[in-house]
Design a protein around this motif. Sequence first.
Motif, PDB file in Angstrom:
ATOM      1  N   LEU A  11       0.855  -1.192   0.000  1.00 39.72           N
ATOM      2  CA  LEU A  11       0.000   0.000   0.000  1.00 39.72           C
ATOM      3  C   LEU A  11       0.886   1.236   0.000  1.00 39.72           C
ATOM      4  O   LEU A  11       1.819   1.337   0.816  1.00 39.72           O
ATOM      5  N   ALA A  40      -6.459  -5.101 -12.953  1.00 38.83           N
ATOM      6  CA  ALA A  40      -7.320  -4.434 -11.985  1.00 38.83           C
ATOM      7  C   ALA A  40      -8.673  -5.144 -11.965  1.00 38.83           C
ATOM      8  O   ALA A  40      -9.046  -5.807 -12.933  1.00 38.83           O
ATOM      9  N   THR A  90      -3.460   0.913  -9.207  1.00 41.33           N
ATOM     10  CA  THR A  90      -3.860  -0.163  -8.306  1.00 41.33           C
ATOM     11  C   THR A  90      -4.266  -1.400  -9.098  1.00 41.33           C
ATOM     12  O   THR A  90      -5.112  -1.332  -9.991  1.00 41.33           O
ATOM     13  N   GLN A 115      -0.027  -7.680  -4.954  1.00 44.82           N
ATOM     14  CA  GLN A 115      -0.999  -6.580  -4.948  1.00 44.82           C
ATOM     15  C   GLN A 115      -0.292  -5.249  -4.750  1.00 44.82           C
ATOM     16  O   GLN A 115       0.531  -5.091  -3.838  1.00 44.82           O
ATOM     17  N   THR A 117      -1.543  -1.335  -4.157  1.00 43.90           N
ATOM     18  CA  THR A 117      -2.685  -0.468  -3.884  1.00 43.90           C
ATOM     19  C   THR A 117      -2.197   0.950  -3.656  1.00 43.90           C
ATOM     20  O   THR A 117      -1.335   1.184  -2.800  1.00 43.90           O
ATOM     21  N   SER A 119      -3.469   4.470  -2.571  1.00 44.36           N
ATOM     22  CA  SER A 119      -4.620   5.102  -1.932  1.00 44.36           C
ATOM     23  C   SER A 119      -4.161   5.972  -0.785  1.00 44.36           C
ATOM     24  O   SER A 119      -3.167   5.676  -0.110  1.00 44.36           O
TER      25      SER A 119
END
Length: 120
Positions: A11, A40, A90, A115, A117, A119
């Motif tokens: 993240l 995605a 993402t 993954q 991400t 954000s």
Amino acid sequence: QVQVVESGGGLVQPGGSLRLSCAASGSIFSIYAMGWYRQAPGKQRELVARITSSGSTNYADSVKGRFTISRDNGKNTVYLQMNSLKPEDTAVYYCNADRVRTLSKLDDYWGQGTQVTVSS
């Protein structure tokens, strides 16, 4: 048996950076190209960046100027430096090893995905 393993996802805030790594292991004689793809939710898997054994690269238009792919042929490893990340980056990022030559065959291999991400 050839294995392709990715690492480095996570993240990150918009504008941040991440570095992905991917290593291919096994009885490998050569790998023509290694690349990163992403998928995605609700979208098709797409090419992000790819590099051949001679160092030729190609990038998706959406990442040009922000992402850099590099490769260590001696270690059968490829890296993706991702800067100025945007929420639209993402996705699950997959590593691909293209035309891997082993003692018994020539084939393509995929990693399990990592993954990413973006954000706040």
